[in-house]
Design a protein around this motif. Structure first.
Motif, short mmCIF file in Angstrom:
data_model
loop_
_atom_site.label_atom_id
_atom_site.label_comp_id
_atom_site.label_asym_id
_atom_site.label_seq_id
_atom_site.Cartn_x
_atom_site.Cartn_y
_atom_site.Cartn_z
N LEU A 265 0.80 -1.22 0.00
CA LEU A 265 0.00 0.00 0.00
C LEU A 265 0.84 1.28 0.00
CD1 LEU A 265 -2.94 -1.00 2.38
CD2 LEU A 265 -2.58 -1.49 -0.06
N PRO A 266 1.91 1.38 0.77
CA PRO A 266 2.71 2.61 0.71
C PRO A 266 3.29 2.87 -0.68
CG PRO A 266 3.23 1.39 2.70
CD PRO A 266 2.38 0.49 1.87
N VAL A 267 3.74 1.81 -1.35
CA VAL A 267 4.30 1.99 -2.68
C VAL A 267 3.20 2.37 -3.67
CG1 VAL A 267 5.44 0.82 -4.61
CG2 VAL A 267 6.24 0.46 -2.27
N VAL A 268 2.02 1.77 -3.55
CA VAL A 268 0.90 2.13 -4.42
C VAL A 268 0.59 3.62 -4.30
CG1 VAL A 268 -1.59 1.87 -4.80
CG2 VAL A 268 -0.16 -0.16 -4.48
N SER A 269 0.47 4.09 -3.06
CA SER A 269 0.15 5.50 -2.82
C SER A 269 1.23 6.40 -3.40
CB SER A 269 0.00 5.74 -1.33
OG SER A 269 -0.26 7.11 -1.07
N SER A 270 2.49 6.06 -3.15
CA SER A 270 3.60 6.89 -3.62
C SER A 270 3.66 6.93 -5.14
CB SER A 270 4.91 6.35 -3.06
OG SER A 270 6.01 7.06 -3.57
N LEU A 271 3.49 5.76 -5.77
CA LEU A 271 3.57 5.70 -7.24
C LEU A 271 2.47 6.53 -7.90
CD1 LEU A 271 4.47 1.96 -7.96
CD2 LEU A 271 5.82 3.98 -8.61
N VAL A 272 1.26 6.41 -7.38
CA VAL A 272 0.14 7.14 -7.99
C VAL A 272 0.34 8.64 -7.86
CG1 VAL A 272 -2.35 7.56 -7.92
CG2 VAL A 272 -1.47 5.23 -7.65
N ARG A 273 0.75 9.10 -6.70
CA ARG A 273 0.96 10.53 -6.50
C ARG A 273 2.09 11.06 -7.39
NH1 ARG A 273 -1.90 12.19 -2.05
NH2 ARG A 273 -2.60 10.52 -0.65
N GLU A 274 3.17 10.32 -7.47
CA GLU A 274 4.29 10.73 -8.31
C GLU A 274 3.92 10.71 -9.79
OE1 GLU A 274 7.58 8.25 -7.37
OE2 GLU A 274 7.80 9.01 -5.32
N HIS A 275 3.10 9.74 -10.15
CA HIS A 275 2.65 9.61 -11.54
C HIS A 275 1.86 10.85 -11.94
CE1 HIS A 275 2.02 7.26 -15.12
NE2 HIS A 275 0.71 7.29 -15.01
N PHE A 276 0.95 11.30 -11.07
CA PHE A 276 0.15 12.47 -11.38
C PHE A 276 1.00 13.73 -11.38
CE2 PHE A 276 -3.83 10.30 -9.45
CZ PHE A 276 -3.93 9.49 -10.59
N THR A 277 1.91 13.83 -10.45
CA THR A 277 2.78 15.01 -10.39
C THR A 277 3.66 15.09 -11.62
OG1 THR A 277 2.84 14.89 -7.97
CG2 THR A 277 4.55 16.19 -9.05
N GLY A 278 4.13 13.94 -12.10
CA GLY A 278 4.96 13.91 -13.30
C GLY A 278 4.24 14.41 -14.53
N ALA A 279 2.91 14.33 -14.51
CA ALA A 279 2.14 14.77 -15.67
C ALA A 279 2.26 16.25 -15.91
CB ALA A 279 0.67 14.41 -15.47
N GLN A 280 2.60 17.03 -14.88
CA GLN A 280 2.65 18.49 -15.03
C GLN A 280 4.06 19.00 -15.26
OE1 GLN A 280 2.05 20.64 -11.20
NE2 GLN A 280 1.66 18.61 -10.37
N ASP A 281 5.07 18.13 -15.20
CA ASP A 281 6.44 18.58 -15.35
C ASP A 281 6.77 18.87 -16.80
OD1 ASP A 281 6.77 18.31 -12.66
OD2 ASP A 281 7.59 16.27 -12.77
#
Length: 266
Positions: free
Chosen positions: A250-266
């Motif tokens: 679960l911690p990795v799932v949460s981290s990956l999803v948040r980073e994935h969305f943040t990467g969309a705006q870079d």
């Protein structure tokens, strides 16, 4: 994950090559056969308008599903940046390149206006919306608020073999990224996320999440195109997410999803 000209000029940008490719897609419908409306009544000027470069000859789309085909093509052009933020495009000019009347083009543009992708410019056409980094950051935050809790719940309940069945969708994003094909990557990316969220069994969730996802893929006016390496790395996160979901980490799932969305705006 996702990706200037003089503001206010009437459409002089290309009707993208992707328009022709989009003929295989679309929504059910028929070609518009309504009587032509005078230009002045339609609110758009076409006299003296230069031809849209990029298509030497007008291309004809299939008689069925015209509006859906054009809507798909315009969305592809938005994601790829071929429809330039701040630029104005008229429905008659684009319709001429499709070999159809301006009506289905205008209807498709009206749909994009409801999605916030374009805005109506009276007497001229539609201006592609100019996005800001803050808007993308807000979209990423809202997507995380919606999707992270859902994916954490699914990680606890969905069996490993179900997640494994989504690997072809993750591989499709990797293939599009490897080709540097932003338009197809955007479609494959949304397909992957829809398939994951569909496991929650909530149709309203799918509608809201897909709308937010699509909006997050439109490029910024001043942003450079996403580099090939960034696109490949973004696609690889889908496989990593499936691995974490299978492992119920679960911690990795949460981290990956948040980073994935943040990467969309870079």
């Amino acid at each position: 994950m996702e990706q200037g000209s003089t503001r206010g000029r009437t459409a002089d940008r290309s009707a993208p090559a992707a328009y022709g490719e989009a003929a295989a897609y679309g929504e059910a419908g028929t070609r518009d056969r309504t009587a032509r409306v005078p230009e002045q009544a339609r609110g758009e000027h076409t006299h003296g308008e230069p031809p849209v470069p990029g298509l030497a000859e007008p291309r004809t789309v299939r008689r069925h599903s015209v509006r859906g085909q054009i809507l798909q093509a315009l969305r592809t052009a938005l994601v790829s940046g071929e429809l330039v933020p701040g630029e104005v495009y008229s429905a008659p000019a684009l319709g001429e390149r499709f070999g159809v009347s301006a009506t289905p083009v205008r209807e498709a543009m009206q749909q994009l206006a409801t999605e916030g992708a374009v805005e109506v410019v009276p007497n001229r056409g539609f201006r592609v919306t100019e996005r800001t980094p803050r808007e993308l950051a807000e979209l990423a935050e809202v997507r995380a608020l919606i999707e992270v809790p859902v994916m954490l719940r699914l990680a606890r309940t969905v069996p490993a073999e179900t997640w494994a069945g989504l690997r072809p969708l993750a591989e499709a994003t990797s293939a599009a990224a490897a080709r540097g094909d932003r338009a197809h990557y955007a479609e494959a990316d949304r397909a992957f996320h829809r398939a994951v969220l569909a496991l929650a069994g909530n149709e309203q969730l799918l509608l809201v999440a897909d709308d937010l996802h699509r909006r997050s893929q439109w490029p910024l006016v001043s942003a450079p195109a996403t580099r090939h390496g960034e696109l490949v790395a973004d696609a690889a996160e889908h496989t990593a997410l499936l691995d974490a979901l299978i492992a119920q980490d679960l911690p990795v799932v949460s981290s990956l999803v948040r980073e994935h969305f943040t990467g969309a705006q870079d």
